[in-house]
Design an enzyme around this catalytic site. Structure first.
Site, PDB file in Angstrom:
ATOM      1  N   ASN A  91       0.805  -1.223   0.000  1.00 30.53           N
ATOM      2  CA  ASN A  91       0.000   0.000   0.000  1.00 30.53           C
ATOM      3  C   ASN A  91       0.843   1.281   0.000  1.00 30.53           C
ATOM      4  O   ASN A  91       0.387   2.325  -0.453  1.00 30.53           O
ATOM      5  CB  ASN A  91      -0.911  -0.047   1.239  1.00 30.53           C
ATOM      6  CG  ASN A  91      -1.551   1.288   1.564  1.00 30.53           C
ATOM      7  OD1 ASN A  91      -2.496   1.711   0.905  1.00 30.53           O
ATOM      8  ND2 ASN A  91      -1.015   1.976   2.574  1.00 30.53           N
ATOM      9  N   SER A 154      -5.096   2.362  -8.536  1.00 29.03           N
ATOM     10  CA  SER A 154      -5.829   3.626  -8.516  1.00 29.03           C
ATOM     11  C   SER A 154      -6.613   3.785  -9.813  1.00 29.03           C
ATOM     12  O   SER A 154      -6.236   3.222 -10.850  1.00 29.03           O
ATOM     13  CB  SER A 154      -4.814   4.766  -8.397  1.00 29.03           C
ATOM     14  OG  SER A 154      -5.399   5.989  -8.751  1.00 29.03           O
ATOM     15  N   TYR A 167       2.648   8.215 -11.999  1.00 30.13           N
ATOM     16  CA  TYR A 167       1.755   7.492 -11.072  1.00 30.13           C
ATOM     17  C   TYR A 167       0.780   6.592 -11.832  1.00 30.13           C
ATOM     18  O   TYR A 167       0.586   5.417 -11.477  1.00 30.13           O
ATOM     19  CB  TYR A 167       1.005   8.539 -10.247  1.00 30.13           C
ATOM     20  CG  TYR A 167       0.097   8.009  -9.166  1.00 30.13           C
ATOM     21  CD1 TYR A 167       0.623   7.492  -7.980  1.00 30.13           C
ATOM     22  CD2 TYR A 167      -1.289   8.061  -9.310  1.00 30.13           C
ATOM     23  CE1 TYR A 167      -0.223   7.030  -6.973  1.00 30.13           C
ATOM     24  CE2 TYR A 167      -2.133   7.607  -8.310  1.00 30.13           C
ATOM     25  CZ  TYR A 167      -1.597   7.095  -7.143  1.00 30.13           C
ATOM     26  OH  TYR A 167      -2.442   6.645  -6.155  1.00 30.13           O
ATOM     27  N   ALA A 168       0.189   7.123 -12.911  1.00 30.54           N
ATOM     28  CA  ALA A 168      -0.779   6.332 -13.688  1.00 30.54           C
ATOM     29  C   ALA A 168      -0.087   5.121 -14.309  1.00 30.54           C
ATOM     30  O   ALA A 168      -0.652   4.021 -14.326  1.00 30.54           O
ATOM     31  CB  ALA A 168      -1.414   7.201 -14.772  1.00 30.54           C
ATOM     32  N   LYS A 171       0.556   2.606 -11.509  1.00 28.36           N
ATOM     33  CA  LYS A 171      -0.675   2.004 -10.987  1.00 28.36           C
ATOM     34  C   LYS A 171      -1.342   1.087 -12.007  1.00 28.36           C
ATOM     35  O   LYS A 171      -2.140   0.227 -11.642  1.00 28.36           O
ATOM     36  CB  LYS A 171      -1.638   3.091 -10.499  1.00 28.36           C
ATOM     37  CG  LYS A 171      -1.166   3.797  -9.209  1.00 28.36           C
ATOM     38  CD  LYS A 171      -0.979   2.842  -8.042  1.00 28.36           C
ATOM     39  CE  LYS A 171      -0.956   3.529  -6.688  1.00 28.36           C
ATOM     40  NZ  LYS A 171      -0.539   2.613  -5.593  1.00 28.36           N
ATOM     41  N   ILE A 200     -10.152   8.948  -1.924  1.00 24.57           N
ATOM     42  CA  ILE A 200     -10.287   8.570  -0.517  1.00 24.57           C
ATOM     43  C   ILE A 200      -9.671   9.694   0.317  1.00 24.57           C
ATOM     44  O   ILE A 200      -8.555  10.159   0.015  1.00 24.57           O
ATOM     45  CB  ILE A 200      -9.539   7.239  -0.245  1.00 24.57           C
ATOM     46  CG1 ILE A 200      -9.982   6.110  -1.209  1.00 24.57           C
ATOM     47  CG2 ILE A 200      -9.716   6.815   1.217  1.00 24.57           C
ATOM     48  CD1 ILE A 200     -11.434   5.685  -1.133  1.00 24.57           C
TER      49      ILE A 200
HETATM   50  N1  LIG Z   1      -6.209   8.624  -1.240  1.00 22.42           N
HETATM   51  C1  LIG Z   1      -6.627   8.312  -2.447  1.00 22.42           C
HETATM   52  O1  LIG Z   1      -7.569   8.909  -2.948  1.00 22.42           O
HETATM   53  C2  LIG Z   1      -5.966   7.224  -3.229  1.00 22.42           C
HETATM   54  C3  LIG Z   1      -6.498   6.899  -4.486  1.00 22.42           C
HETATM   55  C4  LIG Z   1      -5.921   5.869  -5.205  1.00 22.42           C
HETATM   56  C5  LIG Z   1      -4.841   5.174  -4.704  1.00 22.42           C
HETATM   57  N2  LIG Z   1      -4.311   5.540  -3.494  1.00 22.42           N
HETATM   58  C6  LIG Z   1      -3.150   4.782  -3.019  1.00 22.42           C
HETATM   59  O2  LIG Z   1      -3.399   4.325  -1.716  1.00 22.42           O
HETATM   60  C7  LIG Z   1      -2.149   4.104  -1.046  1.00 22.42           C
HETATM   61  C8  LIG Z   1      -2.189   4.750   0.323  1.00 22.42           C
HETATM   62  O3  LIG Z   1      -2.265   6.162   0.164  1.00 22.42           O
HETATM   63  P1  LIG Z   1      -3.058   7.123   1.174  1.00 22.42           P
HETATM   64  O4  LIG Z   1      -4.088   7.820   0.382  1.00 22.42           O
HETATM   65  O5  LIG Z   1      -3.455   6.377   2.383  1.00 22.42           O
HETATM   66  O6  LIG Z   1      -1.914   8.192   1.480  1.00 22.42           O
HETATM   67  P2  LIG Z   1      -1.200   8.629   2.854  1.00 22.42           P
HETATM   68  O7  LIG Z   1      -0.183   9.617   2.461  1.00 22.42           O
HETATM   69  O8  LIG Z   1      -2.223   8.995   3.849  1.00 22.42           O
HETATM   70  O9  LIG Z   1      -0.520   7.273   3.333  1.00 22.42           O
HETATM   71  C9  LIG Z   1       0.527   6.676   2.620  1.00 22.42           C
HETATM   72  C10 LIG Z   1       1.572   6.192   3.586  1.00 22.42           C
HETATM   73  O10 LIG Z   1       2.646   5.585   2.834  1.00 22.42           O
HETATM   74  C11 LIG Z   1       3.859   5.967   3.421  1.00 22.42           C
HETATM   75  N3  LIG Z   1       4.946   5.914   2.447  1.00 22.42           N
HETATM   76  C12 LIG Z   1       5.142   6.719   1.378  1.00 22.42           C
HETATM   77  N4  LIG Z   1       6.272   6.406   0.746  1.00 22.42           N
HETATM   78  C13 LIG Z   1       6.815   5.363   1.442  1.00 22.42           C
HETATM   79  C14 LIG Z   1       7.990   4.608   1.305  1.00 22.42           C
HETATM   80  N5  LIG Z   1       8.869   4.857   0.329  1.00 22.42           N
HETATM   81  N6  LIG Z   1       8.233   3.618   2.189  1.00 22.42           N
HETATM   82  C15 LIG Z   1       7.354   3.352   3.197  1.00 22.42           C
HETATM   83  N7  LIG Z   1       6.234   4.051   3.377  1.00 22.42           N
HETATM   84  C16 LIG Z   1       5.968   5.054   2.517  1.00 22.42           C
HETATM   85  C17 LIG Z   1       3.646   7.378   3.931  1.00 22.42           C
HETATM   86  O11 LIG Z   1       4.570   7.727   4.947  1.00 22.42           O
HETATM   87  C18 LIG Z   1       2.194   7.324   4.399  1.00 22.42           C
HETATM   88  O12 LIG Z   1       2.106   7.050   5.783  1.00 22.42           O
HETATM   89  C19 LIG Z   1      -1.074   4.661  -1.987  1.00 22.42           C
HETATM   90  O13 LIG Z   1      -0.497   3.598  -2.726  1.00 22.42           O
HETATM   91  C20 LIG Z   1      -1.867   5.564  -2.897  1.00 22.42           C
HETATM   92  O14 LIG Z   1      -1.227   5.772  -4.127  1.00 22.42           O
HETATM   93  C21 LIG Z   1      -4.852   6.526  -2.744  1.00 22.42           C
END
Ligand SMILES: NC(=O)c1ccc[n+]([C@@H]2O[C@H](COP(=O)([O-])OP(=O)(O)OC[C@H]3O[C@@H](n4cnc5c(N)ncnc54)[C@H](O)[C@@H]3O)[C@@H](O)[C@H]2O)c1
Length: 276
Positions: A91, A154, A167-168, A171, A200
């Protein structure tokens, strides 16, 4: 009440906040022993302590998933503490947006590595504890234990997204990885699915103008999306609202649960209907 993941061990990366934190807590509440991991040690420890305080089982193994040594480190810590591994949730990640003409090689490589390279290395490091463990169980005449990998994708990957070429691409790449692992490891009762999230409510989609930053290898990166994009996206969600981290975690739990025992190679869209 019996938990859906009783007796199982789960690793959740990026579990210090957002979707990963909600997933770690939900899996622990369903009986899993959870290895909480994040780049930032302090939120990672805090989520693990919160789980223990609430009666669950968790340890924190912080670290950068893009560090080549990290997958071995977290697998070793997991096996030392719990002796086995059933669920791997890839994640962790962040965004470093840019239109094509402005995206640097550094920006491209960093995002491809965190969202694609790191999940691949985590899956490869899990081979002894998932694929080989299942083979040993089968050789002993037993049905292999339920094991699964859940990768986070995503809607940007499924449909493309202006300003997110790196990113796209990553993903969508994880979709191919998910289906490949599903085909290779299905014979060992190891399922591999992905969840594609829409919008989200985490720091990744806060208005960029007031959004948080992440520092990667000394580089300060602005997170979030422009306010007008947020408004536009919300208008296109049939459910009419963004999702919560808990709802996102629900999608991950669903795929990890016994109810998904015959589901593999699937990309579950958890989007409120966005993009249908
Ligand atoms: N929030 C959205 O709308 C959304 C949509 C599609 C996909 N995502 C994906 O969901 C996943 C979680 O994202 P989120 O929205 O909870 O974001 P967030 O920033 O709240 O949480 C992501 C966490 O990942 C950690 N992280 C980042 N890079 C890292 C690394 N190199 N090593 C270890 N940890 C690392 C960060 O410290 C953070 O705590 C991601 O893969 C994101 O791309 C999120």
């Amino acid at each position: 009440m019996k938990g859906m993941l009783d007796g199982q061990v789960a690793i959740v990366t990026g579990a210090g906040r957002g979707i990963g934190a909600a997933t770690a807590k939900l899996m622990a509440a369903q009986g899993a022993s959870v290895v909480v991991s994040d780049l930032d040690a302090s939120p990672s420890e805090a989520i693990a302590s919160e789980i223990r305080r609430d009666g669950g089982k968790a340890i924190s193994v912080p670290g950068d998933v893009t560090n080549l040594a990290f997958p071995e480190t977290i697998m070793k810590a997991t096996i030392e503490k719990y002796g086995m591994l059933h669920i791997l949730v890839n994640n962790a990640g962040y965004t470093w947006d840019g239109v094509v003409q402005k995206t640097t090689d550094e920006q491209w490589n960093a995002i491809i590595d965190v969202h694609l390279g790191a999940p691949f290395r985590m899956i490869r490091a899990a081979v002894p504890y998932m694929r080989e463990a299942a083979k040993t169980e089968m050789a002993a005449g037993a049905t292999p234990e339920p094991r699964c990998i859940i990768n986070v994708s995503s809607t940007s990957g499924l449909h493309g997204n202006a300003g997110q070429i790196n990113y796209a691409s990553a993903k969508m790449g994880i979709v191919g990885m998910t289906k490949t692992v599903a085909k290779e490891w299905g014979q060992f009762n190891i399922r591999c699915n992905a969840v594609a999230f829409g919008t989200i409510e985490t720091r990744l989609i806060q208005p960029k103008e007031e959004g948080e930053q992440i520092t990667m290898q000394g580089q300060v990166i602005q997170l979030g999306i422009p306010q007008h994009m947020r408004d536009m996206m919300t208008m296109m969600i049939p459910l009419g609202r963004t999702g919560t981290p808990e709802e996102a975690a629900g999608g991950i739990l669903l795929l990890a649960s016994p109810f998904a025992s015959y589901i593999t190679g699937h990309i579950l869209e958890v989007t409120g209907g966005f993009g249908i």
